[in-house]
Design an enzyme around this catalytic site. Structure first.
Site, mmCIF file in Angstrom:
data_model
loop_
_atom_site.group_PDB
_atom_site.id
_atom_site.type_symbol
_atom_site.label_atom_id
_atom_site.label_comp_id
_atom_site.label_asym_id
_atom_site.label_seq_id
_atom_site.Cartn_x
_atom_site.Cartn_y
_atom_site.Cartn_z
ATOM 1 N N HIS A 85 0.842 -1.188 0.000
ATOM 2 C CA HIS A 85 0.000 0.000 0.000
ATOM 3 C C HIS A 85 0.884 1.247 0.000
ATOM 4 O O HIS A 85 2.048 1.187 0.378
ATOM 5 C CB HIS A 85 -0.830 0.088 1.284
ATOM 6 C CG HIS A 85 -1.604 -1.131 1.640
ATOM 7 N ND1 HIS A 85 -2.973 -1.206 1.521
ATOM 8 C CD2 HIS A 85 -1.220 -2.329 2.167
ATOM 9 C CE1 HIS A 85 -3.396 -2.380 1.940
ATOM 10 N NE2 HIS A 85 -2.349 -3.082 2.341
ATOM 11 N N GLU B 199 2.528 -0.941 4.572
ATOM 12 C CA GLU B 199 2.200 0.438 4.209
ATOM 13 C C GLU B 199 3.508 1.194 3.932
ATOM 14 O O GLU B 199 4.430 1.185 4.744
ATOM 15 C CB GLU B 199 1.453 1.134 5.341
ATOM 16 C CG GLU B 199 0.034 0.620 5.566
ATOM 17 C CD GLU B 199 -0.974 1.285 4.651
ATOM 18 O OE1 GLU B 199 -0.575 2.160 3.853
ATOM 19 O OE2 GLU B 199 -2.168 0.931 4.745
ATOM 20 N N ASP C 118 -3.519 2.372 -4.890
ATOM 21 C CA ASP C 118 -2.175 2.241 -4.309
ATOM 22 C C ASP C 118 -1.587 0.833 -4.467
ATOM 23 O O ASP C 118 -2.333 -0.136 -4.583
ATOM 24 C CB ASP C 118 -2.198 2.642 -2.825
ATOM 25 C CG ASP C 118 -3.189 1.853 -1.970
ATOM 26 O OD1 ASP C 118 -4.355 1.708 -2.377
ATOM 27 O OD2 ASP C 118 -2.797 1.376 -0.896
#
Length: 254
Positions: A25, A90, A142
């Site tokens: 992400h 992330e 993303d």
């Protein structure tokens, strides 16, 4: 040895099986600090296993053995509970809403080191190293077209293929919204076989097809992200499928 700092998040629950997927992400917030705070906020009910900051710092929010809440609604290769099957990373970047930019080399180098480390503990096929947009094309962009998937694949993480010019030319004119017929059927079948969660039996180039093509382009053909399946996009899809099949056969024989 990989340097990881623990910043625990309360947002997790139990897994039902060992993870066999990696989902990448971008944070999509103005700053990394804002994103980390949200991922650790009990009220937000979101989290990830790791955050990689722009300077390469790696934070562990949730143990890999637990189910972090990063993927949300979506599917990949028939798996509809992607949180249960995956480890979520992330990567700090403001994303398309707040000034999308290239990922620094030091950050990507640390993402690669982290993936390498994770794969020493879990069996994760290359075909199951994906972006958030791959499992949720209708909701997510993303980590986006600026993410260097090719660099990851060059060191052994994920799938990659670049078609020859003659292969592109042989596929004829582009397919786009409103098209139908055998070409669309073959395109949708290929996207579905790779992992995209398309509705079975679709015969038309509809919004679902367009969004899946856009997601594919963000990952494997980032120079053109327009949802139009031109010859290069379709040739790339065919090649990626061949690479995925070869990996699957090798895994069976190993």
């Amino acid at each position: 040895m990989l340097s990881v700092r623990d910043e625990p998040s309360p947002n997790f629950d139990s897994r039902r099986a060992p993870p066999d997927m990696l989902v990448l992400h971008y944070t999509g917030m103005r700053t990394g600090a804002e994103a980390i705070a949200r991922l650790r906020d009990p009220a937000a009910k979101v989290s990830a296993h790791y955050v990689v900051e722009e300077d390469g710092s790696i934070l562990r929010l949730v143990p890999e053995e637990r189910r972090a809440w990063h993927a949300g609604r979506g599917s990949w290769q028939g798996e509809t509970d992607c949180n249960a099957a995956s480890i979520g990373i992330e990567i700090v970047n403001p994303g398309h809403e707040f000034g999308y930019r290239d990922f620094p080399d030091v950050q990507i180098d640390c993402v690669i080191s982290l993936i390498t480390d994770i794969r020493t503990r879990w069996t994760i096929p290359d075909a199951r190293i994906i972006g958030h947009s791959d499992l949720a094309p209708d909701r997510k962009q993303d980590p986006g077209e600026r993410f260097p998937w090719k660099k990851l694949a060059a060191v052994g993480h994920g799938l990659w293929f670049e078609p020859a010019a003659e292969r592109i030319e042989a596929l004829g004119p582009p397919l786009s919204m409103g098209a139908d017929g055998l070409g669309v059927v073959v395109l949708r079948a290929g996207l579905s076989r790779l992992g995209y969660g398309l509705t079975k039996g679709g015969l038309e180039y509809d919004d679902e097809t367009r969004l899946a093509v856009e997601a594919f382009q963000r990952h494997w053909r980032s120079s053109q992200v327009d949802g139009v399946a031109d010859g290069e996009t379709r040739a790339t899809l065919m090649g990626v499928l061949q690479v995925a099949t070869a990996e699957s056969v090798t895994g069976v024989l190993a």
